[in-house]
Design an enzyme around this catalytic site. Sequence first.
Site, short mmCIF file in Angstrom:
data_model
loop_
_atom_site.label_atom_id
_atom_site.label_comp_id
_atom_site.label_asym_id
_atom_site.label_seq_id
_atom_site.Cartn_x
_atom_site.Cartn_y
_atom_site.Cartn_z
N TYR A 141 0.83 -1.21 0.00
CA TYR A 141 0.00 0.00 0.00
C TYR A 141 0.87 1.26 0.00
O TYR A 141 0.65 2.19 -0.78
CB TYR A 141 -0.91 -0.03 1.23
CG TYR A 141 -1.91 1.08 1.33
CD1 TYR A 141 -3.07 1.05 0.56
CD2 TYR A 141 -1.72 2.14 2.20
CE1 TYR A 141 -4.02 2.07 0.67
CE2 TYR A 141 -2.66 3.15 2.31
CZ TYR A 141 -3.81 3.11 1.54
OH TYR A 141 -4.74 4.12 1.65
N LYS B 139 1.11 4.21 -2.81
CA LYS B 139 0.74 5.59 -2.50
C LYS B 139 1.92 6.55 -2.64
O LYS B 139 1.74 7.73 -2.95
CB LYS B 139 0.13 5.66 -1.10
CG LYS B 139 -1.20 4.91 -0.97
CD LYS B 139 -2.27 5.47 -1.91
CE LYS B 139 -3.67 4.93 -1.61
NZ LYS B 139 -4.71 5.55 -2.45
#
Lengths: 452, 452
Positions: A358, A362
């Site tokens: 993740y 990001k």
Amino acid sequence: MSSDDLLTTLSRTPIAKQFGLPTVPKLRRHSPGDPLLAGPVLVTSVGDGRFAKPITAFVEEQGQNAVTEPGEEKLHGVVVDLSGATTLADLAAAQQILSPAVKKLGPSGRLLLLGAEPSGASGAEAAAVAQSLEGLIRSIGKELRFGATANLLVVDGDAAPSAVDSSVRFFLSARSAYVDGQVVHVGVPVGPTLDPAEVDDPRGEERPLAGRVAVVTGAARGIGAAIADTLARDGASVVAVDVPAAGEGLARTANRIGGTALQLDITADDAPQRLLDHLAERHGGVDLVVHNAGITRDKLLANMTEDRWNSVLAVNLGAQLTINEALLAPGSPLRDAGRIVCVSSQSGIAGNRGQTNYASSKAGVIGMVRAMAPRFAERGATINAVAPGFIETEMTGRMPIGTREAGRRVNSLKQGGLPVDVAETIGWLGRAESGGLNGQVVRVCGQSMLGA
Amino acid sequence: MSSDDLLTTLSRTPIAKQFGLPTVPKLRRHSPGDPLLAGPVLVTSVGDGRFAKPITAFVEEQGQNAVTEPGEEKLHGVVVDLSGATTLADLAAAQQILSPAVKKLGPSGRLLLLGAEPSGASGAEAAAVAQSLEGLIRSIGKELRFGATANLLVVDGDAAPSAVDSSVRFFLSARSAYVDGQVVHVGVPVGPTLDPAEVDDPRGEERPLAGRVAVVTGAARGIGAAIADTLARDGASVVAVDVPAAGEGLARTANRIGGTALQLDITADDAPQRLLDHLAERHGGVDLVVHNAGITRDKLLANMTEDRWNSVLAVNLGAQLTINEALLAPGSPLRDAGRIVCVSSQSGIAGNRGQTNYASSKAGVIGMVRAMAPRFAERGATINAVAPGFIETEMTGRMPIGTREAGRRVNSLKQGGLPVDVAETIGWLGRAESGGLNGQVVRVCGQSMLGA
């Protein structure tokens, strides 16, 4: 580091569960019809500032007093133009202004500094002074109480004063409730220039996205649904996008706001074309694209599977890349003053345990935004990112209570943000008047203590 | 944000005092004579990496096995060259390498990634992938245990492989014990090129500052004294500087290391000239200037006095500015391969409650370093900053126990750093071989969770 703040936060958090929580300030948020400013605003400058005069005029247009020194009354805001501050003496003068001023700042008050670009400064002292404002604003953010915020606009020396208009409005208003301790760079606006007549229209301020077509991915629920709601409230025609499996929630969103729903797996090969065709054929083009869709598949790296890695990267980063490339291609339906806003995350800045996939996705969004900013500028458009911190959603609601309570508290506002806080920030970046913001990453985190 | 790490830290900290502290990993630190590498190192690359080969050779020269896949034995380090990674498929390949590798990393192990400059990437996907490594490394840093660290070298595409040599040595060695979760940019080296013969000399690695004259301000005690000790241990002739009131401690430092002592108030108007004259006349020049002297005068901004503000800014920033300007002036005693290292602070990045003056000064140092980097490069010299987090000193020893314990724990290594950790980092930046590092800010904070 000798942070009483840190001590307070750390010592209160776990014990708070047993002995009662400390008071959490109630943040003032925007409600249609509310005045933009809730009281007088102190506006002044040190050195050759070019912003104090137009900001003073703006405050008065909003029906509030602009003062140059604190009086008896609580202040709605304090704005100090330090774009002309180049010496340590100038910085000392700023302290002399700020110390008495912060005492008079009311609940949910707004402290806003304007500074020069350190990289554009003439000489090392001027660069040091410009950079020092980051340390100053971030310290002030940690000192202010009762929901007051402190932010810094770093303005390119070539930008006209009007370049900061939409940002000054945002940061002084209740729309920026959960944006705190941030440094935002404002450059020479790209694309069509601002029409001051339109901006000074109070209806324009209430519905700043009127006439604009916005697409929001992941709009069936959570932050995406709040983005759709908020953009529609501000006047946009919203195309709500989500995967077919979320069709029911998607229909709810679209019906609630009078928008249209588009069921689409954004990772499918034909997704960019299908999306752009829909926008061109059904809406005659698009003005604002919000890449909100995202997933988590947490696992420590040691136990990470290829599938968990690839699915997160494909949804959170790959789809944004391919859709943006399509938006940049000749003949794309992206109109003048087009705005792309990508949802990144605090994890992409600070990293997070269990989120190598993740956080990589990001952080990748941030790299993409910076790389694409000049290309969108060539088309008169901008691309920016928002990076939410702890936001109260269904997802965070499922966290163990200790993690959740800790996550909520480790920021200057001592609470989690709401989805609408992310949405308001996107709305600001999505305005036609926000052409001076390009390649920026704005955290919506209440000045989270966590960072890089 | 869904950080178990955060929960663990927060929930353990205050309770730990009552119920016994969780185990704190013992960090391996450099001791003269120790081998640089304590075991085999996995070295591999994804895409067209140019660093794996020379790093493999370096590992073998140090008498350790360089392996390309994890085996039975615990690894001293894992080095993955991702400078040629440009696609999401490359990134997925990196995950496939890293997941099994991190399982085999030993105590105080070293994970080091090399990546490309996102701003130099060709295309948005390559830029996204390059930037994603920041999120990756910062997440890994938060997952590793037992004193292992994770760092990222971002290398300019035009830099020869040798440009990273001193940095690879530092990050793989025990000298970097408390540097974790950091991203350091390496460019084309300024000034005289590296002599590989000198670097490959094991004595050179043991005494990398042999023959160099170093000046350290604030050297009477604390971090400054440790810097003087460490630079002298590494072969430098050290000029220890402090105010006359600290003369006794200063003499102790100078006597301990066989250096010279210079009593000087660095904020005095004639201080730069006196310092430079001393260096020219007594030492024939200077190679390394460490701006360590600093003071705190904490107070909330609302209660800040002009005097507290000005004294902190004058010592922590003003003196560095005037001395650096003197070092840049024609005829200054700064020699080729000159190195300036400025002590900033985590507070200058993240801000800190009660430290508007200190944080402004330390952020200002960062602005100064960035602004002066090209000017020092023109002279074949570099200027960089270190930003300590929580370091165990007399000063932090005087903190209330709760604040101190919290400050120690909120980082990936679960402990405060030692003054020597700051000193080792300065020694690395101070090496003649570190010409590829310029305008950098390196945190020495054990990957503190606090940031911006």
